[in-house]
Design a protein around this motif. Structure first.
Motif, PDB file in Angstrom:
ATOM      1  N   ARG A  99      17.588  -9.731  18.481  1.00 62.64           N
ATOM      2  CA  ARG A  99      17.118 -10.969  19.060  1.00 62.64           C
ATOM      3  C   ARG A  99      15.759 -10.732  19.685  1.00 62.64           C
ATOM      4  NH1 ARG A  99      21.986 -11.279  23.040  1.00 62.64           N
ATOM      5  NH2 ARG A  99      21.307  -9.126  23.099  1.00 62.64           N
ATOM      6  N   THR A 100      15.162 -11.810  20.111  1.00 63.55           N
ATOM      7  CA  THR A 100      13.930 -11.663  20.877  1.00 63.55           C
ATOM      8  C   THR A 100      14.274 -11.091  22.230  1.00 63.55           C
ATOM      9  OG1 THR A 100      14.138 -13.918  21.633  1.00 63.55           O
ATOM     10  CG2 THR A 100      12.797 -13.570  19.679  1.00 63.55           C
ATOM     11  N   ASP A 101      13.332 -10.410  22.877  1.00 67.19           N
ATOM     12  CA  ASP A 101      13.588  -9.707  24.130  1.00 67.19           C
ATOM     13  C   ASP A 101      14.012 -10.656  25.253  1.00 67.19           C
ATOM     14  OD1 ASP A 101      13.025  -7.345  22.918  1.00 67.19           O
ATOM     15  OD2 ASP A 101      10.940  -7.265  23.580  1.00 67.19           O
ATOM     16  N   TRP A 102      13.437 -11.833  25.344  1.00 64.28           N
ATOM     17  CA  TRP A 102      13.754 -12.722  26.468  1.00 64.28           C
ATOM     18  C   TRP A 102      15.178 -13.262  26.399  1.00 64.28           C
ATOM     19  CZ3 TRP A 102      15.134 -17.767  25.698  1.00 64.28           C
ATOM     20  CH2 TRP A 102      14.851 -18.342  24.450  1.00 64.28           C
ATOM     21  N   GLU A 103      15.713 -13.432  25.159  1.00 61.89           N
ATOM     22  CA  GLU A 103      17.095 -13.900  25.045  1.00 61.89           C
ATOM     23  C   GLU A 103      18.080 -12.856  25.584  1.00 61.89           C
ATOM     24  OE1 GLU A 103      17.322 -14.667  20.907  1.00 61.89           O
ATOM     25  OE2 GLU A 103      16.877 -16.793  21.121  1.00 61.89           O
ATOM     26  N   GLY A 104      17.867 -11.631  25.196  1.00 61.61           N
ATOM     27  CA  GLY A 104      18.746 -10.556  25.666  1.00 61.61           C
ATOM     28  C   GLY A 104      18.626 -10.337  27.161  1.00 61.61           C
ATOM     29  N   ALA A 105      17.409 -10.448  27.684  1.00 59.86           N
ATOM     30  CA  ALA A 105      17.211 -10.237  29.118  1.00 59.86           C
ATOM     31  C   ALA A 105      17.920 -11.304  29.944  1.00 59.86           C
ATOM     32  CB  ALA A 105      15.715 -10.220  29.438  1.00 59.86           C
ATOM     33  N   ILE A 106      17.853 -12.552  29.491  1.00 59.47           N
ATOM     34  CA  ILE A 106      18.487 -13.634  30.240  1.00 59.47           C
ATOM     35  C   ILE A 106      20.000 -13.478  30.248  1.00 59.47           C
ATOM     36  CG2 ILE A 106      18.963 -16.107  30.209  1.00 59.47           C
ATOM     37  CD1 ILE A 106      16.111 -16.575  29.318  1.00 59.47           C
ATOM     38  N   LEU A 107      20.588 -13.207  29.070  1.00 58.30           N
ATOM     39  CA  LEU A 107      22.043 -13.060  28.991  1.00 58.30           C
ATOM     40  C   LEU A 107      22.539 -11.876  29.819  1.00 58.30           C
ATOM     41  CD1 LEU A 107      23.006 -13.887  25.315  1.00 58.30           C
ATOM     42  CD2 LEU A 107      23.838 -14.993  27.375  1.00 58.30           C
ATOM     43  N   ASN A 108      21.875 -10.736  29.683  1.00 56.58           N
ATOM     44  CA  ASN A 108      22.295  -9.552  30.436  1.00 56.58           C
ATOM     45  C   ASN A 108      22.126  -9.753  31.936  1.00 56.58           C
ATOM     46  OD1 ASN A 108      23.014  -8.101  28.147  1.00 56.58           O
ATOM     47  ND2 ASN A 108      20.941  -7.326  27.838  1.00 56.58           N
ATOM     48  N   SER A 109      21.064 -10.456  32.327  1.00 51.61           N
ATOM     49  CA  SER A 109      20.836 -10.721  33.755  1.00 51.61           C
ATOM     50  C   SER A 109      21.935 -11.618  34.318  1.00 51.61           C
ATOM     51  CB  SER A 109      19.467 -11.372  33.967  1.00 51.61           C
ATOM     52  OG  SER A 109      18.437 -10.510  33.531  1.00 51.61           O
ATOM     53  N   LEU A 110      22.322 -12.638  33.554  1.00 46.81           N
ATOM     54  CA  LEU A 110      23.373 -13.533  34.015  1.00 46.81           C
ATOM     55  C   LEU A 110      24.710 -12.803  34.153  1.00 46.81           C
ATOM     56  CD1 LEU A 110      22.600 -16.811  32.008  1.00 46.81           C
ATOM     57  CD2 LEU A 110      22.298 -16.404  34.455  1.00 46.81           C
ATOM     58  N   ILE A 111      25.018 -11.933  33.194  1.00 48.00           N
ATOM     59  CA  ILE A 111      26.273 -11.175  33.258  1.00 48.00           C
ATOM     60  C   ILE A 111      26.272 -10.243  34.466  1.00 48.00           C
ATOM     61  CG2 ILE A 111      27.675  -9.447  32.078  1.00 48.00           C
ATOM     62  CD1 ILE A 111      26.765 -10.681  29.427  1.00 48.00           C
ATOM     63  N   TRP A 112      25.164  -9.569  34.684  1.00 49.21           N
ATOM     64  CA  TRP A 112      25.054  -8.655  35.837  1.00 49.21           C
ATOM     65  C   TRP A 112      25.159  -9.424  37.163  1.00 49.21           C
ATOM     66  CZ3 TRP A 112      25.869  -4.134  37.553  1.00 49.21           C
ATOM     67  CH2 TRP A 112      25.208  -3.616  38.663  1.00 49.21           C
TER      68      TRP A 112
ATOM     69  N   ASN B   3      28.092 -13.816  24.037  1.00 50.11           N
ATOM     70  CA  ASN B   3      27.010 -12.929  23.585  1.00 50.11           C
ATOM     71  C   ASN B   3      27.423 -12.161  22.340  1.00 50.11           C
ATOM     72  OD1 ASN B   3      24.654 -11.386  23.533  1.00 50.11           O
ATOM     73  ND2 ASN B   3      25.491  -9.875  24.949  1.00 50.11           N
ATOM     74  N   LYS B   4      28.634 -11.595  22.372  1.00 50.85           N
ATOM     75  CA  LYS B   4      29.105 -10.822  21.211  1.00 50.85           C
ATOM     76  C   LYS B   4      29.311 -11.740  19.999  1.00 50.85           C
ATOM     77  CE  LYS B   4      29.192  -7.006  23.500  1.00 50.85           C
ATOM     78  NZ  LYS B   4      28.147  -5.983  23.234  1.00 50.85           N
ATOM     79  N   ALA B   5      29.832 -12.947  20.232  1.00 46.48           N
ATOM     80  CA  ALA B   5      30.037 -13.877  19.124  1.00 46.48           C
ATOM     81  C   ALA B   5      28.711 -14.302  18.499  1.00 46.48           C
ATOM     82  CB  ALA B   5      30.798 -15.110  19.628  1.00 46.48           C
ATOM     83  N   TRP B   6      27.698 -14.516  19.340  1.00 49.36           N
ATOM     84  CA  TRP B   6      26.374 -14.914  18.823  1.00 49.36           C
ATOM     85  C   TRP B   6      25.757 -13.787  17.999  1.00 49.36           C
ATOM     86  CZ3 TRP B   6      21.273 -13.442  19.206  1.00 49.36           C
ATOM     87  CH2 TRP B   6      20.319 -14.395  18.835  1.00 49.36           C
ATOM     88  N   LEU B   7      25.904 -12.538  18.469  1.00 50.49           N
ATOM     89  CA  LEU B   7      25.357 -11.391  17.728  1.00 50.49           C
ATOM     90  C   LEU B   7      26.049 -11.233  16.374  1.00 50.49           C
ATOM     91  CD1 LEU B   7      24.906  -8.621  20.448  1.00 50.49           C
ATOM     92  CD2 LEU B   7      23.118  -9.715  19.104  1.00 50.49           C
ATOM     93  N   ALA B   8      27.384 -11.409  16.353  1.00 51.04           N
ATOM     94  CA  ALA B   8      28.113 -11.270  15.097  1.00 51.04           C
ATOM     95  C   ALA B   8      27.688 -12.347  14.095  1.00 51.04           C
ATOM     96  CB  ALA B   8      29.608 -11.358  15.364  1.00 51.04           C
ATOM     97  N   ARG B   9      27.528 -13.566  14.565  1.00 48.72           N
ATOM     98  CA  ARG B   9      27.116 -14.667  13.667  1.00 48.72           C
ATOM     99  C   ARG B   9      25.698 -14.438  13.162  1.00 48.72           C
ATOM    100  NH1 ARG B   9      24.628 -19.639  14.103  1.00 48.72           N
ATOM    101  NH2 ARG B   9      25.465 -21.284  12.720  1.00 48.72           N
TER     102      ARG B   9
END
Length: 345
Positions: free
Chosen positions: A55-68, A311-317
């Protein structure tokens, strides 16, 4: 209102970014397949190589930040604070000693309507008005005649005390007067180690004729335990015999126990006595409050779990979609005439 039991946990919010700066990810380049004509394949396909699915870097950063953030919020122990619950704490133990001997049946008192009533009925009426003002006290009731009996243990339920007082009848404890035994029983009912004020109000119309313990001796014991005794004399001081009014004895009891003696000739005097007692025994109400707290840590924890699953479902799709696009590429073949590689339609 929402609050956090461990608010300091949010200080770890920048921890993942600090670890990423201090310990950068290791870069590894592994070759999956070696062919002698790999450079020619890339030239024909016009691609620099197979790029990984990401994915683009900002998508991963936002999701990981929200989970943390959800994890930290759960660890900080969020709590929902309910409205305060206020409870009144008794500051005084008040014990009433009520004489139920035969002479309390004489109808020489007037009630609030001006009708002649028995002494005990007048006492009940005025006591009811008195107890209604004792909010914040623990009230007990001891009745006595030939012997002393506990009618109501110490309680903050004033309605219960009033109901049990209303059930008292003349002669139910015997025709004679055991005033000293009633004081002795009352002294034993108080908690010695309690910080509450201890008060006895004794109402009697006769002298002590049946006690095993003299009233003055019982009053001395009460004084040693910091119990104050107020005596209220009810009756005709000119009466003689066993029903005579022992004013001096009641004065001695009050004096020994640091209290005061009162004489009630009629209902108006009796009501005035209770008004004076209300001034002497000031009713102090102490309250404590508590605000219930409900832990709601499971809500941010559930939110973090849902974000991780999404997040995992989006990556798999996304991975399946990219894989399908690679499979639709044209085939590569070697031109039999020129011997060059070319893309077949």
């Amino acid at each position: 209102m929402l609050t956090f039991a461990h608010l300091w946990c949010f200080a770890f919010l920048p921890l993942p970014w600090l670890l990423r700066l201090a310990l950068p990810a290791q870069q590894r380049h592994e070759v999956s397949v070696r062919v002698p004509f790999g450079s020619r394949l890339r030239k024909v396909l016009g691609q620099p190589g197979i790029s990984p699915i990401k994915r683009t870097d900002w998508e991963g950063a936002i999701l990981n930040s929200l989970i943390w953030l959800c994890v930290l919020t759960a660890v900080a122990r969020p709590q929902w604070v309910e409205p305060p619950v206020v409870k009144e704490v008794p500051t005084r133990d008040l014990l009433l000693l009520v004489d139920l001997s035969g002479s309390m049946d004489q109808e020489d008192f007037q009630n609030s309507a001006g009708k002649k009533v028995a002494r005990l009925d007048a006492v009940k009426e005025v006591l009811s008005e008195f107890l209604e003002k004792r909010k914040g006290d623990r009230v007990g009731l001891v009745v006595f005649g030939d012997a002393a009996y506990l009618q109501t243990p110490f309680t903050t339920d004033l309605k219960l005390a009033l109901d049990l007082l209303a059930e008292c009848e003349v002669g139910m404890a015997g025709p004679r007067t055991a005033f000293g035994d009633a004081i002795g029983l009352g002294v034993g009912l108080f908690d010695e180690d309690s910080d509450r004020s201890k008060t006895i109000i004794a109402l009697t119309d006769g002298n002590d004729t049946k006690s095993h313990l003299p009233p003055v001796e019982a009053a001395r014991v009460a004084a040693q335990r910091d119990i104050t005794i107020y005596t209220v004399a009810i009756g005709d001081p000119t009466t003689v015999g066993e029903d005579k009014l022992d004013e001096q004895g009641l004065k001695d009891v009050a004096s020994e126990a640091g209290g005061k003696y009162f004489f009630a000739a009629d209902r108006e005097h009796l009501a005035g006595i209770y008004d004076e007692l209300n001034k002497i025994e000031t009713n102090q109400i102490q309250t404590v409050s508590h605000r219930p707290r409900t832990d709601v840590y499971y809500l941010p924890l559930l939110a973090g779990l849902c974000l991780s699953i999404l997040n995992k479902a989006w990556l798999a799709r996304r991975g399946r979609r990219n894989h399908s696009s690679h499979q639709r590429h044209h085939h590569i073949r070697v031109n039999p005439v020129t011997g060059e590689m070319e893309v077949a339609a």
